[in-house]
Design an enzyme around this catalytic site. Structure first.
Site, PDB file in Angstrom:
ATOM      1  N   SER A   1       6.735-104.796 -25.392  1.00 32.04           N
ATOM      2  CA  SER A   1       6.268-106.132 -26.309  1.00 32.04           C
ATOM      3  C   SER A   1       5.316-106.743 -25.256  1.00 32.04           C
ATOM      4  O   SER A   1       4.486-107.526 -25.876  1.00 32.04           O
ATOM      5  CB  SER A   1       7.213-106.577 -26.763  1.00 32.04           C
ATOM      6  OG  SER A   1       8.262-107.363 -25.710  1.00 32.04           O
TER       7      SER A   1
ATOM      8  N   GLY B   1      10.154-103.627 -28.139  1.00 30.58           N
ATOM      9  CA  GLY B   1      11.382-102.951 -27.971  1.00 30.58           C
ATOM     10  C   GLY B   1      11.422-101.782 -27.208  1.00 30.58           C
ATOM     11  O   GLY B   1      12.607-101.170 -27.164  1.00 30.58           O
TER      12      GLY B   1
ATOM     13  N   ASN C   1      13.278-104.346 -20.929  1.00 34.01           N
ATOM     14  CA  ASN C   1      14.222-104.269 -22.047  1.00 34.01           C
ATOM     15  C   ASN C   1      15.659-103.487 -21.477  1.00 34.01           C
ATOM     16  O   ASN C   1      16.427-103.679 -21.923  1.00 34.01           O
ATOM     17  CB  ASN C   1      13.615-103.260 -23.303  1.00 34.01           C
ATOM     18  CG  ASN C   1      12.771-104.322 -24.066  1.00 34.01           C
ATOM     19  OD1 ASN C   1      12.908-105.454 -23.985  1.00 34.01           O
ATOM     20  ND2 ASN C   1      11.635-103.492 -24.626  1.00 34.01           N
TER      21      ASN C   1
ATOM     22  N   ASP D   1      10.638-118.252 -27.420  1.00 36.05           N
ATOM     23  CA  ASP D   1      12.012-117.173 -27.033  1.00 36.05           C
ATOM     24  C   ASP D   1      11.912-117.358 -25.538  1.00 36.05           C
ATOM     25  O   ASP D   1      13.057-116.807 -24.813  1.00 36.05           O
ATOM     26  CB  ASP D   1      11.722-115.946 -27.508  1.00 36.05           C
ATOM     27  CG  ASP D   1      10.329-115.470 -26.802  1.00 36.05           C
ATOM     28  OD1 ASP D   1       9.725-115.613 -26.134  1.00 36.05           O
ATOM     29  OD2 ASP D   1       9.946-114.126 -27.586  1.00 36.05           O
TER      30      ASP D   1
ATOM     31  N   HIS E   1       8.386-113.830 -24.036  1.00 41.91           N
ATOM     32  CA  HIS E   1       7.066-113.449 -24.193  1.00 41.91           C
ATOM     33  C   HIS E   1       5.943-114.427 -23.935  1.00 41.91           C
ATOM     34  O   HIS E   1       6.156-115.487 -24.365  1.00 41.91           O
ATOM     35  CB  HIS E   1       7.019-112.764 -25.622  1.00 41.91           C
ATOM     36  CG  HIS E   1       7.956-111.847 -25.904  1.00 41.91           C
ATOM     37  ND1 HIS E   1       8.959-111.925 -26.479  1.00 41.91           N
ATOM     38  CD2 HIS E   1       7.574-110.364 -25.684  1.00 41.91           C
ATOM     39  CE1 HIS E   1       9.607-110.574 -26.718  1.00 41.91           C
ATOM     40  NE2 HIS E   1       8.969-109.884 -26.089  1.00 41.91           N
TER      41      HIS E   1
END
Length: 228
Positions: free
Chosen positions: A54, A91, A119, A202, A205
């Site tokens: 991402s 993801g 991730n 969040d 990002h």
């Protein structure tokens, strides 16, 4: 005299045919040169492929704000014959990337920028598994085209899973870069991670401004490759 009168028309007939053939050949040569020039122009355009998650995809932002698009803008401003392909997938883990790498390499790639692992770290994937997957991706790229220039994007994670895990995760990237003789972006999120105003709500990002800094982090390593 009669023979001379017969020869003259024949001479002019042959002359005009020869001229016609020459003109036709000249046109064919020009057409051939144009086709060759077009083919050479197509061959001159090289491909930079960003293979990541991402962060590369620019999650939460317009695609034109993601750092691969900013790199394309930089390249275009310099008149360089490179096309950027954003193969970021939100993801994505190193295992998932390993599974789709063959499909991505269906196109010719001159510069391959590998941005995976974040991730894995956030999910606590065993370090050796992350290392093996990244190595497998690098191996696949080299097998497909040994001349592809590979750049590995270094990553770090918060200390949620303990200092040992975080330290071990951080060392995966410089070690792989050295072992495989590939270029390394020391830390893709340098001067972005942990800075609230450069990250979305969040806290993970980057914002559009954060992506600009990431683009600069990438460009510092990429520039010597595309301008040499």
């Amino acid at each position: 005299m009669r023979n001379l009168m017969l020869i003259c028309p024949m001479f002019f007939f042959i002359f005009f045919i020869s001229c016609g053939d020459s003109a036709q050949k000249e046109k064919e040569n020009e057409a051939g040169e144009e086709t060759t020039s077009e083919n050479n122009a197509e061959k001159e355009t090289k491909t930079i492929l960003f293979f990541g998650n991402s962060l590369t995809a620019g999650m939460g932002l317009d695609p034109d704000e993601a750092f691969p698009a900013l790199i394309q803008q930089k390249i275009d401003s310099l008149g360089l014959d490179y096309e950027v392909v954003n193969a970021g997938l939100s993801g994505e883990t190193t295992a998932a990337g390993r599974n789709r790498i063959d499909w991505v390499l269906n196109q010719n790639v001159d510069v391959f920028i590998l941005e995976l692992g974040a991730n894995d770290g956030l999910r606590g994937v065993p370090l050796e598994e992350t290392r093996k997957n990244l190595q497998a991706i690098i191996d696949t790229v080299k097998e497909e085209n040994p001349d592809t220039e590979i750049i590995l994007a270094g990553m770090q994670i918060p200390p949620n899973l303990g200092q040992d895990y975080g330290a071990g995760f951080r060392t995966i990237f410089p070690e792989l870069a050295e072992e495989n003789n590939v270029k390394l972006i020391p830390f893709l999120l340098d001067n972005v991670a942990g800075i609230p105003e450069l990250n979305q709500q969040d806290g993970i990002h980057p914002t559009a401004e954060g992506q600009k800094i990431m683009a600069q982090n990438v460009w510092e390593v990429l520039e010597p490759i595309v301008t040499e």
